[in-house]
Design a protein around this motif. Structure first.
Motif, PDB file in Angstrom:
ATOM      1  N   LEU A 230     -42.994  -6.825 103.013  1.00 55.79           N
ATOM      2  CA  LEU A 230     -43.659  -6.673 102.012  1.00 55.79           C
ATOM      3  C   LEU A 230     -43.477  -5.047 101.124  1.00 55.79           C
ATOM      4  N   PHE A 231     -42.720  -4.240 102.338  1.00 52.82           N
ATOM      5  CA  PHE A 231     -42.397  -3.329 101.743  1.00 52.82           C
ATOM      6  C   PHE A 231     -40.642  -2.975 102.596  1.00 52.82           C
ATOM      7  N   GLN A 232     -39.998  -1.285 101.514  1.00 46.35           N
ATOM      8  CA  GLN A 232     -39.174  -1.706 101.706  1.00 46.35           C
ATOM      9  C   GLN A 232     -39.104  -1.176 103.468  1.00 46.35           C
ATOM     10  N   PRO A 233     -38.409  -1.582 104.863  1.00 43.97           N
ATOM     11  CA  PRO A 233     -38.531  -1.937 106.241  1.00 43.97           C
ATOM     12  C   PRO A 233     -37.658  -0.689 106.116  1.00 43.97           C
ATOM     13  N   TYR A 234     -36.243   0.275 106.086  1.00 43.82           N
ATOM     14  CA  TYR A 234     -35.946   0.978 106.649  1.00 43.82           C
ATOM     15  C   TYR A 234     -35.245   1.339 105.552  1.00 43.82           C
ATOM     16  N   PHE A 235     -34.503   3.148 105.292  1.00 51.64           N
ATOM     17  CA  PHE A 235     -33.667   4.049 104.816  1.00 51.64           C
ATOM     18  C   PHE A 235     -32.631   4.863 106.179  1.00 51.64           C
ATOM     19  N   ILE A 236     -31.927   5.341 105.438  1.00 52.73           N
ATOM     20  CA  ILE A 236     -30.566   6.006 105.981  1.00 52.73           C
ATOM     21  C   ILE A 236     -30.353   7.248 105.046  1.00 52.73           C
ATOM     22  N   LYS A 237     -30.856   8.393 105.073  1.00 47.01           N
ATOM     23  CA  LYS A 237     -30.100   9.654 104.386  1.00 47.01           C
ATOM     24  C   LYS A 237     -29.379  10.620 105.412  1.00 47.01           C
ATOM     25  N   GLU A 238     -28.973  10.737 105.104  1.00 42.83           N
ATOM     26  CA  GLU A 238     -27.354  11.661 105.140  1.00 42.83           C
ATOM     27  C   GLU A 238     -27.649  13.732 105.769  1.00 42.83           C
ATOM     28  N   VAL A 239     -27.970  13.838 106.584  1.00 48.36           N
ATOM     29  CA  VAL A 239     -28.072  14.609 106.419  1.00 48.36           C
ATOM     30  C   VAL A 239     -27.159  15.783 107.199  1.00 48.36           C
ATOM     31  N   ASN A 240     -26.544  16.403 106.912  1.00 46.26           N
ATOM     32  CA  ASN A 240     -25.743  18.373 107.392  1.00 46.26           C
ATOM     33  C   ASN A 240     -25.251  17.439 108.268  1.00 46.26           C
ATOM     34  N   GLY A 241     -24.487  15.984 107.467  1.00 43.83           N
ATOM     35  CA  GLY A 241     -22.811  15.256 108.144  1.00 43.83           C
ATOM     36  C   GLY A 241     -24.003  14.250 109.015  1.00 43.83           C
ATOM     37  N   LYS A 242     -24.883  14.476 109.087  1.00 44.82           N
ATOM     38  CA  LYS A 242     -24.689  13.580 110.467  1.00 44.82           C
ATOM     39  C   LYS A 242     -26.313  12.053 109.661  1.00 44.82           C
ATOM     40  N   LYS A 243     -25.787  10.800 109.707  1.00 40.71           N
ATOM     41  CA  LYS A 243     -26.471   9.658 109.959  1.00 40.71           C
ATOM     42  C   LYS A 243     -27.870   9.557 110.093  1.00 40.71           C
ATOM     43  N   ILE A 244     -29.199   9.597 109.255  1.00 41.28           N
ATOM     44  CA  ILE A 244     -30.742   9.786 110.680  1.00 41.28           C
ATOM     45  C   ILE A 244     -30.993   7.998 109.394  1.00 41.28           C
ATOM     46  N   ALA A 245     -31.054   7.717 110.624  1.00 42.56           N
ATOM     47  CA  ALA A 245     -32.347   5.996 110.159  1.00 42.56           C
ATOM     48  C   ALA A 245     -33.152   6.500 110.126  1.00 42.56           C
ATOM     49  N   ILE A 246     -34.333   5.897 109.161  1.00 36.47           N
ATOM     50  CA  ILE A 246     -35.792   5.727 109.990  1.00 36.47           C
ATOM     51  C   ILE A 246     -36.307   4.229 109.277  1.00 36.47           C
TER      52      ILE A 246
ATOM     53  N   LEU B  10     -30.145  -1.105 112.806  1.00 38.27           N
ATOM     54  CA  LEU B  10     -29.600   0.311 112.826  1.00 38.27           C
ATOM     55  C   LEU B  10     -28.495   1.261 113.714  1.00 38.27           C
ATOM     56  N   LYS B  11     -28.533   0.689 115.180  1.00 42.80           N
ATOM     57  CA  LYS B  11     -27.506   2.109 116.322  1.00 42.80           C
ATOM     58  C   LYS B  11     -25.786   2.180 115.434  1.00 42.80           C
ATOM     59  N   LYS B  12     -25.989   0.724 114.657  1.00 38.71           N
ATOM     60  CA  LYS B  12     -24.094   0.348 114.444  1.00 38.71           C
ATOM     61  C   LYS B  12     -23.690   2.040 113.050  1.00 38.71           C
ATOM     62  N   GLN B  13     -25.086   1.834 112.760  1.00 35.74           N
ATOM     63  CA  GLN B  13     -25.482   2.586 111.307  1.00 35.74           C
ATOM     64  C   GLN B  13     -24.970   4.262 111.479  1.00 35.74           C
ATOM     65  N   ALA B  14     -26.471   4.683 112.437  1.00 36.93           N
ATOM     66  CA  ALA B  14     -26.832   6.246 112.302  1.00 36.93           C
ATOM     67  C   ALA B  14     -26.382   6.293 113.389  1.00 36.93           C
ATOM     68  N   ASP B  15     -26.530   8.005 113.302  1.00 32.42           N
ATOM     69  CA  ASP B  15     -25.963   8.775 114.587  1.00 32.42           C
ATOM     70  C   ASP B  15     -27.644   9.019 115.391  1.00 32.42           C
TER      71      ASP B  15
END
Length: 396
Positions: free
Chosen positions: A93-109, A145-150
């Motif tokens: 129904l909603f976007q399940p997650y997003f990934i944002k790069e923060v200071n060189g690290k990929k943060i998945a929420i 997400l563990k394959k895509q994020a730090d």
């Protein structure tokens, strides 16, 4: 502390460290007349200005119906409203997650909301939706997400109440790979967070009394997290953001003619404090149920303490105050039920007593005693309807 001061704090923190994510754990767009009269739009617009990165919907955010929440997510919010465990016809129904790069690290929420929403908001508000068990949905998210994020954050509205079927602690125990759980729902204040295995759970209490903060550091061998709270009491000298003040004032002005209508007065404070209405009788609970019984002509009336959301100060009573006490738009319903079923209702409502719980029954035309020496489900004794012993087979 109020949104104007919160905005100032957020901007000061961003000035110190621009690598900041601002998250909200739900029950955000319903409950105050400021938001209720415009069905959540005013709060979402303020969050846009403040600079939120994401929120998860809480059970009360569904109170306008899920289609309104989807509309706000798609047309008003400048940030994602995340939820990975609510689907319609097999689709998120909603976007399940997003990934944002923060200071060189990929943060998945990713987001999770409590399946308790099915009965902690009116059932019509979620009709046609499927709520997946949070742990099942989270496990699927972590695998992806563990394959895509730090670093993986679960932004959740689950809570830590011992009586809840779904909790953030349960999630941390059942699903590995989540670094941080940002939680809501139970109004729990965790000054330094709560570690469950390698997962840190944080929650900032209730009603904007605290701003939660988690500092995350990546070392060559580890990830370090430190949680803290900025309490309302620490913000006495914090300035209020002028833009947020103006936006709030403009919205209040557009609503004031309705909200300032005086509908009555009281010579005493009417008690609707959360902890009190969820553990016992109060004068406001009595007033509400008396009004329900008298105006409907019923033999008795019952309402749950969780539906009483504020107190009313001594003096004139405005429509705004009433809407803050009763923000959910519930309808009084008259039904014929047997005496035995009334007792079942009372047993259900007091099952967790003396623990505070939203199901605690406030009554009119009815009295009862809770015998704590007996097990839950067998505690209610000496039930009387209008002063007479209840008849288990009689219809009321």
């Amino acid at each position: 502390m109020g949104l104007p001061k919160l905005t100032t704090l957020v901007r000061e923190l961003k000035a110190e460290n621009p690598h900041l994510l601002l998250l909200d754990a739900g029950d955000t767009i319903h409950g105050r007349t400021f938001t209720n009269l415009v069905k959540g739009e005013s709060m979402i617009k303020l969050m846009n200005v403040i600079g939120y990165d994401a929120m998860v919907p809480g059970n009360h955010d569904f109170n306008y119906g899920y289609t309104r929440l989807v509309e706000l997510a798609e047309q008003t919010a400048n940030f994602p409203i995340l939820c990975a465990n609510v689907k319609k016809n097999g689709k998120f129904l909603f976007q399940p997650y997003f990934i944002k790069e923060v200071n060189g690290k990929k943060i998945a929420i990713f987001g999770l909301t409590t399946p308790e929403t099915l009965y902690k908001s009116h059932p019509n508000n979620t009709k046609g939706l499927d709520f997946i068990h949070p742990s099942k949905a989270a496990a699927e998210m972590v695998t992806e997400l563990k394959k895509q994020a730090d670093f993986i954050i679960a932004l959740v509205h689950l809570g830590l109440d011992a009586g809840s079927e779904y909790t953030s602690e349960q999630l941390a125990k059942e699903v590995g790979g989540i670094n941080l759980i940002v939680d809501g729902h139970s109004h729990t204040r965790l000054p330094t967070g709560k570690m469950v295995g390698p997962t840190l759970i944080v929650q900032a209490g209730e009603y904007n009394k605290n701003l939660g903060r988690v500092e995350v550091s990546f070392t060559t061998t580890n990830i370090e997290m430190r949680a803290s709270l900025i309490a309302k009491e620490e913000t006495a000298n914090t300035s209020e953001d002028p833009e947020i003040l103006r936006l709030i004032a403009d919205e209040n002005k557009s609503q004031e003619n309705i909200l300032r209508t005086v509908i009555g007065e009281t010579t005493v404070e009417l008690i609707g404090e959360r902890q009190l209405v969820r553990t016992g009788e109060t004068n406001l609970g009595n007033l509400l149920t008396d009004a329900m019984r008298i105006l409907s002509g019923a033999d008795l009336a019952l309402t749950n303490g969780g539906g009483i959301r504020a107190s009313i100060a001594r003096g004139e009573i405005t429509l705004e105050e009433v809407l803050e006490v009763l923000p959910f738009g519930n309808t009084v319903v008259v039904k014929e039920i047997k005496g035995a079923d009334i007792i079942s209702c009372l047993e259900h409502g007091t099952a967790k007593y003396p623990e505070a719980n939203g199901s605690f029954p406030h009554v009119s035309g009815l009295s009862y005693i809770i015998d704590l020496a007996k097990p839950a489900g067998q505690r209610i004794t000496d039930v009387k309807v209008n002063g007479r012993p209840i008849n288990l087979t009689q219809t009321y």
